[in-house]
Write a protein that holds these residues in place. Structure first.
Motif, PDB file in Angstrom:
ATOM      1  N   THR A 136       9.872   1.588   0.274  1.00  0.00           N
ATOM      2  CA  THR A 136       8.745   0.762   0.699  1.00  0.00           C
ATOM      3  C   THR A 136       8.988   0.163   2.076  1.00  0.00           C
ATOM      4  N   ASN A 137      10.204  -0.310   2.300  1.00  0.00           N
ATOM      5  CA  ASN A 137      10.548  -0.922   3.586  1.00  0.00           C
ATOM      6  C   ASN A 137      10.683   0.129   4.680  1.00  0.00           C
ATOM      7  N   ASP A 140       7.277   1.317   5.604  1.00  0.00           N
ATOM      8  CA  ASP A 140       6.321   0.240   5.853  1.00  0.00           C
ATOM      9  C   ASP A 140       5.085   0.399   4.971  1.00  0.00           C
ATOM     10  N   SER A 142       2.288  -0.462   2.328  1.00  0.00           N
ATOM     11  CA  SER A 142       1.516  -1.617   1.859  1.00  0.00           C
ATOM     12  C   SER A 142       1.210  -1.456   0.379  1.00  0.00           C
ATOM     13  N   PRO A 143       1.450  -2.499  -0.431  1.00  0.00           N
ATOM     14  CA  PRO A 143       1.161  -2.414  -1.861  1.00  0.00           C
ATOM     15  C   PRO A 143      -0.300  -2.109  -2.173  1.00  0.00           C
ATOM     16  N   SER A 144      -1.197  -2.380  -1.211  1.00  0.00           N
ATOM     17  CA  SER A 144      -2.624  -2.166  -1.444  1.00  0.00           C
ATOM     18  C   SER A 144      -3.076  -0.736  -1.138  1.00  0.00           C
ATOM     19  N   GLU A 145      -2.188   0.082  -0.603  1.00  0.00           N
ATOM     20  CA  GLU A 145      -2.568   1.458  -0.291  1.00  0.00           C
ATOM     21  C   GLU A 145      -2.895   2.231  -1.565  1.00  0.00           C
ATOM     22  N   VAL A 148      -0.102   4.285  -3.852  1.00  0.00           N
ATOM     23  CA  VAL A 148       1.199   3.954  -3.279  1.00  0.00           C
ATOM     24  C   VAL A 148       2.333   4.080  -4.299  1.00  0.00           C
TER      25      VAL A 148
END
Length: 201
Positions: A136-137, A140, A142-145, A148
């Motif tokens: 995730t890092n 980059d 986004s949790p909202s993608e 994901v």
């Protein structure tokens, strides 16, 4: 595609003898040793970095030999004391990896104390969560993608770790009630050589 399914993993671990559960947990913690070293080198733990290796060595050494509860408890307390406070300032990705590594080690020690399959499964979860955070890092994300979770799960580094956990379970299952020194040595060397997270810069 493999998934991390904690209850299914616990069910498999429940079918193994307690020493094999400890060996599985130790293998998971071992694969985070390298990233813990990177964290320790950039934090206030520089002077105590050797505790991780010493504590993990203690676990490996006592999987099939008697350990003293007082000694195990003291080492466990020392390890837990090093786990970073999530609310502390200066939190970085390395801090997160170091926290997961120390937590996996703590669960390994707790599994050594109790033989509980849940402790072993939690060690595996720590390694999985470290990799989830790493991907995730790194990307980059986004949790909202949309999609994901599937995208992160399907990443090669996460799939590789889940394959390693599956392989460890298979090897330990094949051993039955007799956990030979040769198998333990193979698990230890393999997990040391196949680190879950490699950071080169």
């Amino acid at each position: 595609m493999l998934k991390f399914e904690e209850q299914l993993l616990k069910h498999k671990l429940d079918r193994l003898p307690p020493p094999s559960r400890v060996a599985f947990a130790a293998s998971c913690a071992q694969r985070l040793a390298s990233v813990f070293d990177r964290f320790a080198a950039t934090s206030a733990l520089t002077g105590r970095a050797s505790l991780f290796d010493a504590a993990l060595n203690y676990v490996w050494t006592h999987i099939t030999t008697a350990s003293k509860n007082a000694t195990t408890g003291k080492i466990l307390a020392d390890v837990v004391a090093l786990i970073p406070d999530q609310d502390a300032p200066g939190w970085t990705p390395l801090t997160a990896y170091g926290s997961d590594a120390l937590s996996a080690l703590a669960y390994s020690l707790r599994c050594l104390q109790s033989g509980d399959a849940q402790e072993s499964a939690w060690a595996a979860r720590c390694t999985y969560e470290a990799l989830d955070y790493f991907v995730t890092n790194r990307d980059d994300v986004s949790p909202s993608e949309p999609g994901v979770e599937l995208r992160v799960l399907n990443d090669p580094v996460i799939q590789a770790e889940l394959e390693k956990q599956t392989r460890d379970i298979a090897d330990l299952s094949s051993a039955g009630d007799f956990l030979s020194p040769e198998l333990l040595d193979r698990l230890r060397q393999r997990s040391a050589a196949q680190q879950a997270i490699t950071i080169t810069s």
